[in-house]
Design a protein around this motif. Sequence first.
Motif, short mmCIF file in Angstrom:
data_model
loop_
_atom_site.label_atom_id
_atom_site.label_comp_id
_atom_site.label_asym_id
_atom_site.label_seq_id
_atom_site.Cartn_x
_atom_site.Cartn_y
_atom_site.Cartn_z
N VAL A 165 0.83 -1.19 0.00
CA VAL A 165 0.00 0.00 0.00
C VAL A 165 0.89 1.26 0.00
CG1 VAL A 165 -0.20 0.19 2.52
CG2 VAL A 165 -2.08 0.93 1.07
N ASN A 166 0.51 2.25 -0.77
CA ASN A 166 1.29 3.49 -0.92
C ASN A 166 2.73 3.26 -1.37
OD1 ASN A 166 -0.92 4.92 -0.09
ND2 ASN A 166 -0.24 5.02 2.04
N ASN A 167 2.96 2.15 -2.04
CA ASN A 167 4.31 1.81 -2.50
C ASN A 167 5.35 1.83 -1.39
OD1 ASN A 167 3.22 1.60 -5.01
ND2 ASN A 167 3.91 3.61 -5.69
N LYS A 168 4.92 1.46 -0.20
CA LYS A 168 5.85 1.47 0.93
C LYS A 168 6.80 0.28 0.88
CE LYS A 168 3.25 1.54 4.67
NZ LYS A 168 2.70 1.85 5.99
N PHE A 169 7.97 0.46 1.47
CA PHE A 169 8.75 -0.72 1.85
C PHE A 169 9.20 -0.55 3.29
CE2 PHE A 169 12.12 2.05 0.22
CZ PHE A 169 13.14 1.86 1.13
N GLU A 170 9.27 -1.64 4.03
CA GLU A 170 9.63 -1.59 5.45
C GLU A 170 10.54 -2.76 5.79
OE1 GLU A 170 5.71 0.47 7.50
OE2 GLU A 170 6.22 -1.59 8.02
N PHE A 171 11.72 -2.45 6.26
CA PHE A 171 12.63 -3.49 6.75
C PHE A 171 12.90 -3.23 8.22
CE2 PHE A 171 14.50 -3.36 2.22
CZ PHE A 171 13.53 -4.23 1.76
N HIS A 172 12.41 -4.10 9.07
CA HIS A 172 12.72 -4.04 10.50
C HIS A 172 13.52 -5.30 10.81
CE1 HIS A 172 8.78 -1.55 11.25
NE2 HIS A 172 9.59 -1.00 10.36
N ILE A 173 14.81 -5.13 10.97
CA ILE A 173 15.68 -6.30 11.04
C ILE A 173 16.07 -6.59 12.49
CG2 ILE A 173 17.79 -7.37 10.16
CD1 ILE A 173 15.65 -6.57 8.02
N GLY A 174 15.72 -7.79 12.97
CA GLY A 174 16.06 -8.17 14.33
C GLY A 174 16.12 -9.67 14.46
N GLY A 175 16.28 -10.13 15.72
CA GLY A 175 16.47 -11.55 16.01
C GLY A 175 17.79 -11.67 16.74
N TYR A 176 17.75 -12.11 18.01
CA TYR A 176 18.96 -12.08 18.84
C TYR A 176 19.44 -13.47 19.23
CZ TYR A 176 15.37 -12.75 22.37
OH TYR A 176 14.30 -13.23 23.07
N ALA A 177 18.74 -14.51 18.77
CA ALA A 177 19.11 -15.85 19.23
C ALA A 177 18.91 -16.86 18.12
CB ALA A 177 18.27 -16.24 20.44
N GLY A 178 19.57 -18.00 18.28
CA GLY A 178 19.34 -19.12 17.38
C GLY A 178 19.83 -18.88 15.97
N GLU A 179 19.26 -19.62 15.02
CA GLU A 179 19.79 -19.58 13.66
C GLU A 179 19.50 -18.26 12.95
OE1 GLU A 179 17.82 -22.34 10.95
OE2 GLU A 179 16.15 -22.53 12.35
N TYR A 180 18.53 -17.50 13.46
CA TYR A 180 18.19 -16.23 12.81
C TYR A 180 18.75 -15.02 13.56
CZ TYR A 180 15.08 -19.22 10.11
OH TYR A 180 14.58 -20.21 9.30
N ASN A 181 19.80 -15.25 14.31
CA ASN A 181 20.48 -14.17 15.03
C ASN A 181 21.13 -13.21 14.02
OD1 ASN A 181 22.35 -12.63 16.42
ND2 ASN A 181 22.87 -14.27 17.84
N VAL A 182 20.74 -11.94 14.07
CA VAL A 182 21.26 -10.99 13.08
C VAL A 182 22.38 -10.11 13.64
CG1 VAL A 182 19.06 -10.86 11.86
CG2 VAL A 182 19.57 -9.17 13.63
N LEU A 183 22.82 -10.37 14.87
CA LEU A 183 23.86 -9.52 15.45
C LEU A 183 25.16 -9.66 14.66
CD1 LEU A 183 23.06 -10.18 19.19
CD2 LEU A 183 22.77 -8.04 17.93
N LYS A 184 25.80 -8.54 14.39
CA LYS A 184 27.02 -8.57 13.58
C LYS A 184 28.14 -7.81 14.29
CE LYS A 184 24.99 -10.57 10.14
NZ LYS A 184 25.16 -12.02 10.04
N ASN A 185 29.28 -8.47 14.40
CA ASN A 185 30.46 -7.77 14.90
C ASN A 185 31.12 -7.06 13.73
OD1 ASN A 185 30.70 -8.45 17.75
ND2 ASN A 185 30.77 -10.55 16.98
N ILE A 186 31.31 -5.77 13.87
CA ILE A 186 31.91 -4.98 12.80
C ILE A 186 33.32 -4.59 13.21
CG2 ILE A 186 31.68 -2.91 11.36
CD1 ILE A 186 29.28 -4.79 11.09
#
Lengths: 257, 346
Positions: A165-186
């Motif tokens: 709707v309204n040509n929106k895009f939304e990326f809310h990136i999270g997940g702190y545990a298990g196989e979908y843990n997105v934490l990154k050391n930079i």
Amino acid sequence: MMIKKNGSIRLITLLLIVTVSFQKKEIKKRDSFATVKIVFNNTVKNSRIYLYDSTYTNPFGEKYTITKFRYYVSDIFLKSTIKNAAEKNSYHLIDQGNVESQSFSFPVAPGDYTSLNFLLGVDSLHNVSGAQTGALDPTKDMFWTWNSGYVMAKLEGNSPSSTLVNNKFEFHIGGYAGEYNVLKNIQLSFPEDKPIYFASNKTITIIINADVNAWWHNPNEIKIAEHANITSPGKLALAISDNYKNMFHIEKIITGN
Amino acid sequence: MKTRISIWIVFMVAFSAFLLSAVTKEVYNYSSTTPLKLEVPKGWPKPLNIFAGNPLTEEGFQLGRKLFYDGRLSKDGNFSCASCHQQFAAFATYDHDFSHGFNDQFTTRNAPGLFNLAWTRLYHWDGGINHIEVQPLSPLTAPNEMAENVDSVLQRLRADAEYRRMFREAFGKGDINSQKMLKALAQFTGTLVSANSKYDKVKRGEDQFNPSELHGYEVFKEKCEHCHKEPLFTDNSFRNNGLPLNTYLKDYGRMRITGNPEDSLKFRVPSLRNVSVTQPYMHDGRFYSLGQVIEHYRTGIQQGPTLDSSLRKGIQFTKLEKYDLILFLGTLKDTSFLNDKRFSHP
């Protein structure tokens, strides 16, 4: 135990001295500290970001505007061959909509440092420890209320390629545990991998560039036409985090004053 | 001699640690608060450490209680926590499948009773909430307008002299913030303990089941106990108990949180304490009586890949077993909890 009869009295004195001198040292040290100032400069391929106002193009030729761009940076430290220098209580929400959030400073012991390191996101412990304050205040619109945990990074905007709707895009990136843990050391090594000396009473400014266009590719292709809405932990969030971990590079280090 | 010295050493180490922490950390002024203790009924498992970093005090509890009953926590002033969580229904919503509220998200599930939350590891029917302190964010906010909502609630609280006083008494000086509000609410909801039903009295030797209740208890132990485990009457696991998917809500339960197809249609096993006053039943409130619930287990089980293996053949009941089981479930009603003045509208 090798302590004699009146050892306990000596022990009291010793511990008191240690306690007091420890604090003194802390105070003395601060005077001669160097200050590191970290600035996050968010761009799309070197163009400045104007929220709502500018159109950008991703690697697939999809046009888009940005309405929100935020990410958590935590556990910041400078690496040294002798002793790393970490920021205390290190949590920052970098928000494109709030200039003040884009830079901060902290004291470090003088010395040679070789890289700037941080966690992109909020460590798992702080995702499960209840209500926090400061940058981690759950009312900062970066905490999922139906699936507890922080949104580590958020990118929202509009694109003619989006089918939402309204040509929106939304990326809310999270997940702190298990196989979908997105934490990154930079780890951002200093230019040419050369150590830089941080002299006492000087401010060293590290300007970091973050390029939004890293979100869409390398290694995972994310086209707005196919994925305009990624707002829960899972495979796609992980795929984006594997992309955006490459968005940073050191633009400049100013050792001036 | 040796022991005296080691006692001294222990003491001194503790003392210097205290000195260090006192000078290096900001010390809250809790000195004038009255400590409270979570009541742990005899024979129960150890509660979870839900009050870590949130020391229970009378002042914190009373503040949480006031907040819980205050309609100003909602956008239009009409919906307090208590509007959906009513004490006479063990803090469930009495007689409504979906609670009324300003927020669509929260009319899609049946409001559970609130008690013994310090023995609950993950909150909500799908276990999506990992800490009692962050639970209220869910009812307080709609998904995309959270910042505005909580901020305006906080502004209303800051503008109220009574709240300013109570926050100061509970948490010391400083601004009213979301953390303090959430911790106070947790002090109230987390100390709601229900452990004084007829069943509990029988267990403590203060009362006796009548023959029907006793028979019902036997039936319960044989057919229900392995999921609705005593003494909490839940084992806190997520299971598919054979309810067909609600095709209107399309609520797949635990899978929404884990993204794992093996969790499809699994919901948290609810406690059966006070179950005779928390109707309607199940995550979507589809059953209005315990008779209907038992009929479900007897004849309504829907087969499927995630169905709990113990329910594959359904559960057989004679008429007598069914009625005595319902009588036993009635003994789990805790009248003193439902009428406890400490938990009522302040």
